[in-house]
Write an enzyme that holds these catalytic residues in place. Structure first.
Site, PDB file in Angstrom:
ATOM      1  N   GLY A 293       0.828  -1.198   0.000  1.00 24.71           N
ATOM      2  CA  GLY A 293       0.000   0.000   0.000  1.00 24.71           C
ATOM      3  C   GLY A 293       0.865   1.251   0.000  1.00 24.71           C
ATOM      4  CB  SER A 294       0.017   4.694   1.019  1.00 28.17           C
ATOM      5  OG  SER A 294      -1.128   4.768   0.198  1.00 28.17           O
ATOM      6  CB  THR A 295       4.280   1.904   3.738  1.00 35.08           C
ATOM      7  OG1 THR A 295       3.973   0.610   3.211  1.00 35.08           O
ATOM      8  CG2 THR A 295       3.387   2.170   4.952  1.00 35.08           C
ATOM      9  CG  PHE A 296       6.094   0.207  -2.495  1.00 34.53           C
ATOM     10  CD1 PHE A 296       7.039  -0.675  -2.004  1.00 34.53           C
ATOM     11  CD2 PHE A 296       6.090   0.479  -3.855  1.00 34.53           C
ATOM     12  CE1 PHE A 296       7.958  -1.283  -2.846  1.00 34.53           C
ATOM     13  CE2 PHE A 296       7.002  -0.112  -4.707  1.00 34.53           C
ATOM     14  CZ  PHE A 296       7.943  -0.998  -4.200  1.00 34.53           C
ATOM     15  CE  LYS A 297       0.228   6.201  -2.439  1.00 35.31           C
ATOM     16  NZ  LYS A 297      -0.960   6.894  -1.909  1.00 35.31           N
TER      17      LYS A 297
END
Length: 646
Positions: A293-297
C-alpha cells in the site's frame, strides 16, 4: 638305509630357516599389534569393559543488548541404569517406579535390558531436582542420576518468534535457537568407569572424567525495554480491534540493528506444542508477503527526488479523484480528489494519482531499478529462518497499468523487514544495511567476547540531499497529513500510512485490509524506525492513519527516551483538525498557592498531594507539552515549612 650327513645338515638347515621365518613373522605381527595397533586395541578393550555416563553441556544463554536474560537453562537431571550392576531388579523397579510415577513393569524392562547402559525414557528424562534427590537417597546399585537441563524462557511469549525454541535434547528447533545452534549447543562430556566381566564396577579403577564444554552465550541487538513497549501496544491493539494478525518491527536505521520484533498471534516457547504449528512456524515480520500500500510510496518518492523528476514545493498536481492509464481508471482514496496540490501536499495526502504521475515521469526502467536497489524482490539477509523474497513484476511484463499501480504500492508483494530496511535507507542518508539481530558471542567461563557481528552496508542507494528532502516530506506527513496520529511532541516523528486490500484467489477482498504505518524519529537524525501492520482490524475504519499510526506514536513516545534520544526543537507544528485533542504547554506553578491554580490551569486537571497551600513540586515539569485535559500533579506544604526550607 643310512641318510648321509649332508642330507641331515640340509634338513636341519631347512627346519632352522623355517623356524626363523615363522619367528620373524610372529615377531613382526606382535610388533605391529603392539606399536601400530596398540592404541586402537587398548581403546577397544577399554570400551568393552567400560561404561560412559554422559554429561550434557549447558546451552548458551541468549541475552538482550543490555544483558537481560531472554533464554536460560534450568537443572533437570536424567536417570540412567547399568543393567548388569543392578543387584535386585524387582526391588529396584518398584522403588524407581514410585518416584518416577511409572509402572513397575516398564521400569523392569529397562533395568533388565541387555545393554551396557540404559536411559529410562521418557519419565526418567529431565526430572525435577526433588525427584533426583529422592533417587540418589535410595542408593540403588546400577542406578545413576546425571546432570542435565531444560531450556527456560523467563518472560514467556516475549520475543517468542525471534527466539524460537529448543527440543528435549537441547537442540535448536526454531528461530535463533536453530539458526545459531552450533554456537549455542556446546559439546558433550562424560564420566567413564570400568567394569569386570560381569559388568560390576571395579572399585580400584579411577573414573575418567571428560568435562562438557558449554555453549557460547549470545547477546542480541534487541533492547528489552523497546520490546516490552511494543508487546504492550500490540496487546492493547489486539484487545481493541480483534485483528486477524499484527506485526511490529523496530530497527536502528544507522546500522541495521533490530531493536524489537513481535507479531500476533504469539506463543510460549516452553509450551509451543499447545498451539497450531502455523503460529510458531511463521515469523510474520520476515515471512509474510503482501501488498504494502501507500508505505511503498516512499520508494517512488525517493526515486523521483534522486532523479530530479519533481520539486516538492514548486511542482503542482491537480487530483480529480482518479487517473486514466491505458484504459484503466485508478482511483484516489478520497472521493472527488484533492484538487490542486503541491507535490509536498501530494505526499502529505497520500494521493494515488499524484504518485501515478511520478511513476510516469520516472519510467518503468528507472522505477524498478530503484525498487530493486532498495532491496525489494530479494531477501534482506537477516539472521532468522524462513525469510520471504516478495514478488515483483518482471520488467518485460510491466505495462503502463503495472507501472502505475506499482508506483503507489499495489500489485507488488513485499515483506515487512524489506520495508523497514528500505525506509531506513531512505531516511538515514541513503545507505541500505542488512538487518541483523545477533550482536556478539561470549565465552560463558571467561565472559570475554569471542566474536562480534558488525553492521553490513550493502550500497548507497540515494544521496544525503535526497534523504534530507524525504525526511522533511515525511515529517510533514505526521504533522500536517495522514499520519497525524503518530505525532509525538518534541521528537519530530516522520512517517507514512499504508492501507492495502487483501487478495484471495486473485481478487481483492471487500472491507478486509492490512493497515500499516512506518515511522522514524527524530527527523533531523533518525535513531529509530518502527513499522506496525494490523491485519483486518474489527469495529473501526480500516485506515493506516486511524489504526496503525497511533500505535507507532505510542511506541516512539516511550522508546525514544529509553534509548537516550533527547527531545528536539524546530519541530513542524501539528495541524489540528476539529476532532483532534490539542496540546498545551504546562506552566511553572512551583511557589504558587493553590488558589492561583484555578485561573491558570483551566485546560488541565490537578491532582494535589500533601498538606498545605504552597506548591513545592510539580509533575510534569514546566514547559512540557501535554494533551488538553491531561492531569498535572502538584505537591503541597505549609507556607512556613516552605520558607524554612528556603
Amino acid at each position: 638305509m643310512r641318510v648321509s650327513n649332508v642330507t641331515v645338515r640340509k634338513r636341519l638347515l631347512f627346519v632352522l630357516l623355517f623356524g626363523v621365518i615363522v619367528f620373524l613373522i610372529i615377531d613382526t605381527r606382535l610388533g605391529y599389534v603392539q606399536f601400530v595397533m596398540g592404541e586402537k586395541l587398548t581403546s577397544l578393550a577399554k570400551d568393552s569393559w567400560s561404561r560412559n555416563l554422559p554429561f550434557e553441556p549447558e546451552r548458551g544463554e541468549i541475552l538482550d543488548r543490555n544483558g537481560v536474560k531472554l533464554a536460560t537453562n534450568k537443572s533437570a537431571p536424567t536417570v540412567f541404569v547399568v543393567p548388569r550392576q543392578v543387584q535386585n531388579p524387582m526391588k529396584t523397579s518398584k522403588q524407581l517406579a514410585a518416584v518416577l510415577n511409572m509402572s513397575e513393569e516398564k521400569v523392569y524392562k529397562h533395568v533388565t535390558k541387555k545393554a551396557s547402559i540404559e536411559k529410562i525414557t521418557p519419565e526418567g528424562r529431565k526430572i525435577s531436582n526433588e525427584k533426583a534427590k529422592e533417587i540418589k537417597a535410595l542408593d540403588l546399585k546400577g542406578v545413576y542420576v546425571a546432570e542435565d537441563s531444560i531450556r527456560h524462557y523467563p518472560f514467556g511469549s516475549f520475543l517468542s518468534h525471534v527466539l524460537g525454541f529448543a527440543g528435549i535434547d537441547n537442540q535448536g528447533l526454531l528461530g535463533l535457537e536453530a539458526y545459531y545452534d552450533d554456537d549455542l549447543k556446546g559439546e558433550k562430556g562424560s564420566v567413564k568407569f570400568y567394569t569386570d566381566a560381569k559388568g560390576k564396577k571395579m572399585p580400584d579403577e579411577a573414573d575418567d572424567y571428560t568435562p562438557p564444554k558449554d555453549g557460547l552465550d549470545m547477546k542480541l541487538t534487541v533492547d528489552s525495554k523497546v520490546q516490552t513497549i511494543m508487546e504492550r501496544e500490540l496487546d492493547n491493539a489486539e484487545a481493541k480491534y480483534h485483528p486477524d494478525g499484527m506485526i511490529a518491527v523496530a530497527m536502528n536505521p544507522k546500522n541495521g540493528e533490530i531493536l524489537g520484533m513481535s507479531s500476533r498471534p504469539d506463543f510460549d516457547p516452553a509450551d509451543y506444542q499447545s498451539v497450531d504449528p502455523s503460529v510458531y512456524n511463521r515469523n510474520l515480520p520476515v515471512w509474510s508477503t503482501y501488498e504494502p500500500g501507500s508505505t511503498f510510496k516512499i520508494i517512488t518518492l525517493a526515486a523521483a527526488l534522486e532523479e530530479q523528476k519533481v520539486n516538492l514545493k514548486r511542482d503542482q498536481f491537480y487530483d480529480k479523484g482518479h487517473a486514466e492509464v491505458d484504459g484503466a481508471r485508478l482511483r484516489c482514496w478520497k472521493r472527488g480528489g484533492h484538487g490542486l496540490q503541491t507535490y509536498l501536499e501530494v505526499v502529505q495526502n497520500s494521493c494515488n494519482p499524484g504518485f501515478v504521475e511520478l511513476g510516469e515521469r520516472l519510467g518503468k526502467e528507472k522505477l524498478f531499478k530503484y525498487i530493486k536497489d532498495f532491496g525489494f524482490g530479494q531477501k534482506t539477509g537477516i539472521d532468522l529462518q524462513g525469510e520471504g523474497t516478495g514478488i515483483l513484476f518482471p520488467l518485460e511484463r510491466v505495462g503502463p497499468v503495472e507501472q502505475a499501480t506499482t508506483a503507489f504500492g499495489q500489485g507488488v508483494s513485499v515483506t515487512p523487514i524489506q520495508q523497514v530496511a528500505a525506509v531506513s535507507a531512505a531516511v538515514n542518508g541513503g545507505t541500505l544495511y542488512t538487518p541483523y539481530i545477533a550482536k556478539e558471542w561470549i565465552d560463558p567461563v571467561t565472559k570475554k567476547t569471542v566474536k562480534k557481528q558488525s553492521p553490513i552496508a550493502k550500497k548507497q542507494v540515494i544521496s544525503e540531499e535526497t534523504s534530507k528532502q524525504i525526511r522533511y516530506a515525511l515529517e510533514s506527513v505526521v504533522a500536517e497529513g495522514t499520519g497525524r496520529n503518530a505525532f509525538v511532541e518534541g521528537y519530530r516523528v516522520g512517517g507514512k500510512t499504508g492501507t492495502a486490500q487483501k487478495v484471495k484467489d486473485g481478487k481483492y477482498l471487500e472491507n478486509n485490509h492490512i493497515v500499516s504505518f512506518i515511522g522514524f524519529a527524530p527527523a533531523d537524525d533518525p535513531s529509530l524506525v518502527v513499522y506496525v501492520a494490523v491485519d483486518n482490524p474489527k469495529g473501526t475504519i480500516q485506515f493506516g492513519g486511524t489504526v496503525a499510526a497511533p500505535i507507532v506514536g505510542n511506541i516512539m513516545r516511550d522508546s525514544l527516551p529509553e534509548l537516550g534520544v533527547k527531545p528536539r526543537k524546530n519541530q513542524i507544528e501539528k495541524k489540528y483538525q476539529w476532532n483532534d485533542t490539542k496540546t498545551i504547554e504546562v506552566p511553572n506553578v512551583v511557589g504558587m498557592s493553590v488558589s492561583d491554580l484555578e485561573s491558570l490551569l483551566v485546560n488541565l486537571n490537578v491532582d494535589a498531594s500533601g498538606k498545605g497551600s504552597k506548591i513545592v513540586k510539580q509533575s510534569p515539569a514546566a514547559g512540557t507539552k501535554v494533551k488538553e485535559g491531561s492531569k498535572i500533579r502538584v505537591y503541597l506544604t505549609e507556607e512556613d515549612e516552605k520558607e524554612a526550607a528556603d
